[in-house]
Design an enzyme around this catalytic site. Sequence first.
Site, mmCIF file in Angstrom:
data_model
loop_
_atom_site.group_PDB
_atom_site.id
_atom_site.type_symbol
_atom_site.label_atom_id
_atom_site.label_comp_id
_atom_site.label_asym_id
_atom_site.label_seq_id
_atom_site.Cartn_x
_atom_site.Cartn_y
_atom_site.Cartn_z
ATOM 1 N N GLU A 37 0.644 -0.893 -0.138
ATOM 2 C CA GLU A 37 -0.134 -0.006 0.308
ATOM 3 C C GLU A 37 1.000 1.059 0.154
ATOM 4 O O GLU A 37 0.227 2.417 -0.438
ATOM 5 C CB GLU A 37 -0.799 -0.117 1.422
ATOM 6 C CG GLU A 37 -2.340 -1.520 1.173
ATOM 7 C CD GLU A 37 -3.272 -0.674 0.175
ATOM 8 O OE1 GLU A 37 -3.038 0.832 -0.425
ATOM 9 O OE2 GLU A 37 -3.873 -1.373 -0.807
ATOM 10 N N TYR A 120 -6.496 6.739 4.719
ATOM 11 C CA TYR A 120 -6.754 5.452 3.223
ATOM 12 C C TYR A 120 -5.594 4.153 4.128
ATOM 13 O O TYR A 120 -6.315 2.899 3.781
ATOM 14 C CB TYR A 120 -5.632 6.035 1.762
ATOM 15 C CG TYR A 120 -6.201 5.277 1.277
ATOM 16 C CD1 TYR A 120 -7.379 3.641 0.768
ATOM 17 C CD2 TYR A 120 -4.609 4.420 1.306
ATOM 18 C CE1 TYR A 120 -6.931 3.348 0.001
ATOM 19 C CE2 TYR A 120 -4.116 3.111 0.067
ATOM 20 C CZ TYR A 120 -5.399 2.514 -0.834
ATOM 21 O OH TYR A 120 -5.042 0.931 -1.211
ATOM 22 N N ASP A 138 -9.130 5.858 -1.946
ATOM 23 C CA ASP A 138 -7.807 6.261 -2.468
ATOM 24 C C ASP A 138 -8.737 7.132 -3.888
ATOM 25 O O ASP A 138 -9.667 7.270 -4.113
ATOM 26 C CB ASP A 138 -6.925 5.410 -2.744
ATOM 27 C CG ASP A 138 -7.133 4.423 -3.785
ATOM 28 O OD1 ASP A 138 -8.684 4.500 -4.419
ATOM 29 O OD2 ASP A 138 -7.074 3.816 -4.662
HETATM 30 N N1 ADE Z 1 -3.960 0.304 -5.196
HETATM 31 C C1 ADE Z 1 -3.608 1.017 -4.087
HETATM 32 N N2 ADE Z 1 -3.769 -0.544 -3.781
HETATM 33 C C2 ADE Z 1 -3.830 -1.816 -4.293
HETATM 34 C C3 ADE Z 1 -4.113 -2.783 -4.143
HETATM 35 N N3 ADE Z 1 -4.682 -3.309 -3.045
HETATM 36 N N4 ADE Z 1 -4.545 -3.313 -4.578
HETATM 37 C C4 ADE Z 1 -4.207 -3.093 -6.519
HETATM 38 N N5 ADE Z 1 -4.596 -1.460 -6.588
HETATM 39 C C5 ADE Z 1 -3.903 -0.605 -5.757
#
Ligand code: ADE
Length: 350
Positions: A37, A120, A138
């Site tokens: 993340e 987030y 997000d």
């Molecule tokens: N962008 C942010 N978190 C994500 C996730 N877990 N999988 C794919 N794209 C992401």
Amino acid sequence: MELTKEIGKALLFWYDHNARILPWRADKNPYRIWVSEIMLQQTRVEAVKPYFDRFMEELPKIKDLAQVEEQKLMKLWEGLGYYNRARNLKAAAQTIMEKYNGELPADYEQLLELKGIGIYTAGAIASIAYDIPVPAVDGNVLRVMARLLGDDSDILKEKTKKDMAARVMEMMPDERAGDFNQALIELGAIVCVPNGEPKCCDCPWDTVCTAYKKDLIGQLPVKKPKKKRKIEKRTVFVIESDGMVALHKRDENGLLAGLWEFPNVLGKCSQELVEEQLDSWGMKDCAYEFTHEGKHIFSHIEWQMTGVLVSLDEPVASDGLMWVEKKELEEEYAIPSAFEMFRESLQSAY
Ligand code: ADE
């Protein structure tokens, strides 16, 4: 529009058949989810993959991250940018070792307290790793929600993010909070895309999406461009004499209210204007030199500063200026970081 858990379940069903296979989705290891993340902030999925694999190979446990040498950490992050993300990861890993026995806490509020983990990311880790029913909103999710609801609120506003998070919760199925949040992100990443035509014919929500029904896809989401920062040029005077330095106290209202500063004036002064200014402080014919230029960015204004180092044989009493010992400057006077770069001149003038 009314949002129901049935709508949420339709998305989950779509996710089960369409989710990309990504390295951090292989299991629910909280450490791997956390690192992914953080890497995924400001970096695309495809770009993150090789970094993620290498990072996990080199630092497979939180303990390894807590102990990694700065130089090695930077090398592992090299090319990803925003290096503070990596430094914060390490700082948080150390906290986790000390406070939580090496395990990421399964608690939204405790996650939020860790360095580099915001609303987030705390939501993403809590839900994906521990299935705690909290939202993780997000940019992808904001776009999907704005279109689903036909909502033209500015998605860059904190209030919109909060409102959208509440609406996400209305749809969240009773189980699999993490998969549901990832499904929303995934829909935004591969169907309800930001640039170019979204693939509405592949969308599980084509029958409920307001923007699709009202042909508003092109107009949503709304992102109001931030106002351009005003640029202000300033000339900053570092005036020192005999171990002392002249300070000025800022107005009690407005920017940096009531803090101490090196005396400064609006505009980039020419030699002539510098001399005029010094004259007005009763510092006629004294030695000075232009030192360096620097900028400082506030939320609404950018200062572009030019430094002038003035060395006097003895302190001169001037209206609005106060002489303090340099030693006191370090310990007692709060000088905003906008002026930090000018302290250097002071040190070299010791
Ligand atoms: N962008 C942010 N978190 C994500 C996730 N877990 N999988 C794919 N794209 C992401």
